[in-house]
Design a protein around this motif. Structure first.
Motif, mmCIF file in Angstrom:
data_model
loop_
_atom_site.group_PDB
_atom_site.id
_atom_site.type_symbol
_atom_site.label_atom_id
_atom_site.label_comp_id
_atom_site.label_asym_id
_atom_site.label_seq_id
_atom_site.Cartn_x
_atom_site.Cartn_y
_atom_site.Cartn_z
ATOM 1 N N PRO A 30 0.842 -1.195 0.000
ATOM 2 C CA PRO A 30 0.000 0.000 0.000
ATOM 3 C C PRO A 30 0.878 1.246 0.000
ATOM 4 O O PRO A 30 1.926 1.273 0.649
ATOM 5 C CB PRO A 30 -0.789 -0.120 1.313
ATOM 6 N N GLY A 31 0.468 2.262 -0.745
ATOM 7 C CA GLY A 31 1.267 3.488 -0.804
ATOM 8 C C GLY A 31 1.525 4.085 0.559
ATOM 9 O O GLY A 31 2.584 4.681 0.804
ATOM 10 N N ASN A 64 2.457 17.165 -6.191
ATOM 11 C CA ASN A 64 1.057 17.592 -6.109
ATOM 12 C C ASN A 64 0.246 17.113 -7.304
ATOM 13 O O ASN A 64 -0.928 16.747 -7.170
ATOM 14 C CB ASN A 64 0.976 19.112 -5.990
ATOM 15 N N GLU A 65 0.865 17.118 -8.492
ATOM 16 C CA GLU A 65 0.161 16.644 -9.685
ATOM 17 C C GLU A 65 -0.201 15.166 -9.556
ATOM 18 O O GLU A 65 -1.315 14.753 -9.913
ATOM 19 C CB GLU A 65 1.028 16.863 -10.918
ATOM 20 N N ILE A 66 0.730 14.363 -9.062
ATOM 21 C CA ILE A 66 0.458 12.933 -8.883
ATOM 22 C C ILE A 66 -0.626 12.730 -7.831
ATOM 23 O O ILE A 66 -1.548 11.920 -8.013
ATOM 24 C CB ILE A 66 1.739 12.177 -8.492
ATOM 25 N N ALA A 67 -0.521 13.477 -6.730
ATOM 26 C CA ALA A 67 -1.523 13.360 -5.658
ATOM 27 C C ALA A 67 -2.914 13.733 -6.158
ATOM 28 O O ALA A 67 -3.909 13.080 -5.819
ATOM 29 C CB ALA A 67 -1.127 14.236 -4.476
ATOM 30 N N GLN A 130 10.768 8.478 -5.478
ATOM 31 C CA GLN A 130 10.518 9.257 -4.263
ATOM 32 C C GLN A 130 9.350 10.215 -4.444
ATOM 33 O O GLN A 130 8.550 10.410 -3.526
ATOM 34 C CB GLN A 130 11.764 10.024 -3.817
ATOM 35 N N GLN A 131 9.215 10.831 -5.649
ATOM 36 C CA GLN A 131 8.124 11.776 -5.871
ATOM 37 C C GLN A 131 6.777 11.047 -5.821
ATOM 38 O O GLN A 131 5.805 11.542 -5.249
ATOM 39 C CB GLN A 131 8.296 12.495 -7.214
ATOM 40 N N ARG A 132 6.729 9.857 -6.430
ATOM 41 C CA ARG A 132 5.504 9.065 -6.397
ATOM 42 C C ARG A 132 5.169 8.612 -4.971
ATOM 43 O O ARG A 132 4.006 8.603 -4.560
ATOM 44 C CB ARG A 132 5.660 7.843 -7.310
ATOM 45 N N SER A 133 6.207 8.237 -4.217
ATOM 46 C CA SER A 133 5.977 7.805 -2.834
ATOM 47 C C SER A 133 5.444 8.950 -1.983
ATOM 48 O O SER A 133 4.527 8.764 -1.171
ATOM 49 C CB SER A 133 7.281 7.264 -2.242
ATOM 50 N N VAL A 145 -2.526 -0.059 -3.709
ATOM 51 C CA VAL A 145 -1.418 -1.017 -3.721
ATOM 52 C C VAL A 145 -0.574 -0.796 -4.972
ATOM 53 O O VAL A 145 -1.095 -0.761 -6.084
ATOM 54 C CB VAL A 145 -1.948 -2.458 -3.680
ATOM 55 N N VAL A 146 0.738 -0.640 -4.772
ATOM 56 C CA VAL A 146 1.638 -0.343 -5.888
ATOM 57 C C VAL A 146 2.740 -1.394 -5.966
ATOM 58 O O VAL A 146 3.133 -1.989 -4.947
ATOM 59 C CB VAL A 146 2.265 1.061 -5.730
#
Length: 377
Positions: A30-31, A64-67, A130-133, A145-146
């Motif tokens: 899970p993220g 922020n864009e990914i979130a 790291q940015q995705r995390s 879940v990733v």
């Protein structure tokens, strides 16, 4: 010191395999768990100026864009997060041999046990993602879940190598790669990156060697801006590369035949000798911000580097090299306009010199021509 006891343990189904001597795991998490089990090693320097970590700073807009994507129903997250794990991580393999019809024989099913520790004491590090995390941790959908690919190593060097290789195709800042390269001595790096190691190693040495006149004056990606850092590492790296690539360059003499390695100590000593002579010849222009001194400007660094090559071509012995450079620089001292006045032959005020290929070429040619005129007399 890492804490030996963890209050919680994340247990995830995993597949274990090997590539060479490195153990690999493929799992899904899970993220919300990623930043509970893994640290982000930021690129920085310790109090002794030793390089630590490898990750760039958080890119907030990207995070922020990914979130926002995740918050607005985005559920497809196929790109794996890459982790480095300490060897102490526990893996429970499933009982019994693999079925006879399984094609991959060296893969084992089981469960990966990753303890949860406080930040800075964790047994896993994010090598890529790291940015995705960070986005997953900030999202209203942190339970997504990733996929995660992890390799086992306690070597920061291996982690840096993988970080550079994984990010080669991405817009990773070149200055960040250049600063990491001296700390990455693995043979797995492609030739183009290997060729960039020597210039960056010399740049590091110029910024840290106790005899270097440029000690503490060079801005690197790992360092926050300070009043004493007035020269960009890009300017120093370009100056070194120009000399290495010039067949009659001051540093090219020390290259090993067929590659960019060679006598690094002699290269460094030549750079220290020349720039010490520059500092002593132009003390009023030394150590000032580029806006106040074009000597410390990228154009000035490049032009003086070309002049170093020209002067070194006349050296008959390395003994007394620093004194030789000082004597030669004194010939053109009165004709230089680093902090005031106008450059003769250029019809340019001192502060009109910019960091453009045209201005760098003009300033370099001017210095070399001035020097050539003086030695003919």
């Amino acid at each position: 010191m890492k804490s030996k006891r963890a209050t919680q343990v994340v247990i995830a189904p995993a597949v274990r395999s090997k590539q060479g001597n490195i153990t690999l795991y493929l799992t899904f998490l899970p993220g919300s768990d990623l930043l509970r089990i893994a640290d982000i090693r930021r690129l920085q320097r310790d109090k002794n100026q030793k390089l630590e970590g490898f990750q760039r700073q958080e890119i907030r807009d990207h995070v922020n864009e990914i979130a926002q994507y995740l918050d607005h129903g985005g559920t497809l997250f196929p790109n794996a997060i890459i982790l480095a794990l300490e060897p102490s991580i526990k893996f429970d393999g499933s009982r019994g041999p693999p079925k006879s019809d399984v094609t991959v024989k060296d893969a084992a099913l089981g469960r990966l046990h990753i303890p949860v520790h406080e930040e800075g004491q964790r047994l896993a590090w994010i090598v890529d993602g790291q940015q995705r995390s960070l986005a997953l941790s900030k999202s209203s959908n942190p339970g997504l879940v990733v996929p995660v690919v992890a390799f086992v190593t306690d070597s920061i060097q291996v982690q840096r190598e993988q970080f550079i290789l994984v990010n080669r195709a991405k817009p990773l800042p070149q200055r960040l790669i250049d600063e990491l390269l001296p700390e990455t001595q693995g043979i797995s790096l492609p030739r183009d990156l290997t060729m960039r190691q020597m210039p960056s190693r010399l740049c590091d040495a110029l910024n840290s060697h106790e005899q270097s006149p440029l000690r503490g004056l060079i801005k690197r990606s790992s360092q926050t801006s300070g009043s004493g850092q007035v020269v960009t590492d890009t300017a120093i790296l370009d100056m070194i590369k120009r000399s290495l690539n010039n067949p009659i360059g001051a540093l090219a003499d020390f290259k090993a035949l067929g590659d960019e390695t060679g006598d690094a100590n002699s290269m460094l000593q030549t750079l220290i000798d020349f720039w010490t002579a520059v500092r002593d010849t132009f003390p009023d222009a030394w150590g000032l911000p580029p806006s106040e001194s074009r000597l410390m400007h990228s154009a000035g660094i490049a032009a003086l580097g070309d002049l170093m090559d020209r002067m070194a071509a006349r050296v008959t012995t390395r003994k007394g090299q620093r004194e030789y450079f000082a004597t030669e620089l004194a010939r053109i001292k009165k004709d230089c306009a680093w902090t005031a006045g106008m450059w003769k032959g250029l019809d340019r005020e001192w502060d009109q010199i910019q960091n453009t290929p045209q201005d760098v070429k003009m300033l370099s040619q001017t210095l070399v021509q001035l020097y050539a005129q003086k030695i003919k007399r």
